[in-house]
Design an enzyme around this catalytic site. Structure first.
Site, PDB file in Angstrom:
ATOM      1  N   CYS A 198      -2.849   5.448  -8.998  1.00  0.00           N
ATOM      2  CA  CYS A 198      -4.189   5.108  -9.472  1.00  0.00           C
ATOM      3  C   CYS A 198      -4.201   4.653 -10.926  1.00  0.00           C
ATOM      4  CB  CYS A 198      -5.160   6.266  -9.255  1.00  0.00           C
ATOM      5  SG  CYS A 198      -5.309   6.734  -7.515  1.00  0.00           S
ATOM      6  N   SER A 220      -7.753  10.662   0.739  1.00  0.00           N
ATOM      7  CA  SER A 220      -6.534  11.354   1.162  1.00  0.00           C
ATOM      8  C   SER A 220      -6.391  12.628   0.353  1.00  0.00           C
ATOM      9  CB  SER A 220      -5.301  10.462   0.985  1.00  0.00           C
ATOM     10  OG  SER A 220      -5.138  10.073  -0.371  1.00  0.00           O
ATOM     11  N   ILE A 242      -9.424   8.681  -3.662  1.00  0.00           N
ATOM     12  CA  ILE A 242     -10.589   8.125  -2.975  1.00  0.00           C
ATOM     13  C   ILE A 242     -10.618   6.617  -3.198  1.00  0.00           C
ATOM     14  CG2 ILE A 242     -13.125   8.051  -2.930  1.00  0.00           C
ATOM     15  CD1 ILE A 242     -13.088  11.011  -3.756  1.00  0.00           C
ATOM     16  N   GLY A 243     -10.800   5.868  -2.130  1.00  0.00           N
ATOM     17  CA  GLY A 243     -10.930   4.415  -2.218  1.00  0.00           C
ATOM     18  C   GLY A 243     -11.671   3.908  -0.992  1.00  0.00           C
ATOM     19  N   TYR A 280      -3.013   1.468  -7.082  1.00  0.00           N
ATOM     20  CA  TYR A 280      -1.954   1.820  -6.138  1.00  0.00           C
ATOM     21  C   TYR A 280      -2.073   3.282  -5.723  1.00  0.00           C
ATOM     22  CZ  TYR A 280       0.760  -2.451  -6.710  1.00  0.00           C
ATOM     23  OH  TYR A 280       1.182  -3.750  -6.683  1.00  0.00           O
ATOM     24  N   THR A 281      -1.798   3.524  -4.453  1.00  0.00           N
ATOM     25  CA  THR A 281      -1.702   4.896  -3.992  1.00  0.00           C
ATOM     26  C   THR A 281      -0.602   4.998  -2.945  1.00  0.00           C
ATOM     27  OG1 THR A 281      -2.966   6.831  -3.262  1.00  0.00           O
ATOM     28  CG2 THR A 281      -3.361   4.770  -2.092  1.00  0.00           C
ATOM     29  N   ARG A 304      -9.667  -2.127  -0.262  1.00  0.00           N
ATOM     30  CA  ARG A 304     -10.468  -1.001  -0.753  1.00  0.00           C
ATOM     31  C   ARG A 304     -10.510  -1.045  -2.273  1.00  0.00           C
ATOM     32  NH1 ARG A 304      -6.970   1.728  -3.476  1.00  0.00           N
ATOM     33  NH2 ARG A 304      -4.814   1.906  -2.748  1.00  0.00           N
ATOM     34  N   GLY A 305     -11.430  -0.269  -2.852  1.00  0.00           N
ATOM     35  CA  GLY A 305     -11.447  -0.135  -4.293  1.00  0.00           C
ATOM     36  C   GLY A 305     -10.276   0.713  -4.772  1.00  0.00           C
ATOM     37  N   GLY A 306      -9.950   0.594  -6.058  1.00  0.00           N
ATOM     38  CA  GLY A 306      -8.907   1.423  -6.635  1.00  0.00           C
ATOM     39  C   GLY A 306      -7.618   0.662  -6.888  1.00  0.00           C
TER      40      GLY A 306
END
Length: 216
Positions: A180, A164, A150-151, A73-74, A69-71
């Protein structure tokens, strides 16, 4: 309207990705309709396509999953509602920027049902909550905390992954990463803001807000 799927308990991340990819392929092939999948994960970190190794500050704390996905670390874990969004942008306009904006607006409208003001910031993907009750940063910048990430990824113009929202996760679990890639602001949740919101409350708000956010 897409099909709404809600999973009880904690869904392993690898299993979730496999199910998402299979459903997205079926949507692209015309074998299945759109879907939104609501779930929770066990504690884990995911690395998006822009993740920087130095932002994983405690790599041994929880499992770390590479994500396409884009982005950056989450964190995902119990008490956080994950909404995996499998929508066909072939029929919703092939506009990635507009799609991300609609996801942001969906989160903001959902939070508004609990009298929480969610805001977006240029250069910072996700949704933020002003915290005027907290001391400003050393440079005088007002304090803000992130409440939603968001990703997304697209394949054949069908989306998967998603967003999330923090309902009542253990916020200390975010300490193992720079969420992020943003170190100057913190992370919050609906319960941390003093709101006794349940996962079921949030799910109902997400469903009510969806149509307006994605109206053509």
């Amino acid at each position: 309207m897409p099909e709404w799927i809600t999973s009880e308990g904690l869904t392993p991340y690898i299993e979730a990705v496999a199910r998402m990819e299979a459903r997205a392929a079926d949507i692209a092939a015309g074998r299945a309709g759109e879907a939104i999948w609501l779930l929770e994960h066990p504690p884990l970190y995911t690395a998006g396509t822009s993740a920087k190794p130095q932002d994983l500050t405690d790599p041994d704390r929880f499992p770390v999953h590479e994500s396409r996905r884009g982005g950056q670390y989450t964190y995902h874990g119990p008490g956080q509602r994950v909404a995996y969004v499998m929508l066909d942008l072939n029929t919703r306009g092939k506009d990635v920027r507009q799609f991300v904006q609609r996801l942001e607006n969906w989160v903001i409208s959902t939070l508004a049902e609990f009298n929480v003001t969610g805001e977006i910031r240029p250069g910072r993907v996700g949704v933020w909550v002003p915290r005027p009750e907290k001391p400003p940063l050393p440079d005088g910048t007002p304090r803000e905390d992130k409440i939603a990430a968001i990703g997304v990824r697209l394949r054949k113009w069908v989306s998967f992954h998603g967003l999330s929202i923090n309902v009542e996760p253990d916020l200390s679990h975010f300490d193992g990463i720079v969420p992020c890639g943003i170190a100057d602001h913190g992370v919050t949740s609906l319960v941390d803001l003093g709101l006794p919101v349940t996962m079921e409350d949030l799910d109902m708000a997400l469903k009510r807000s969806f149509s307006a956010a994605f109206a053509d």
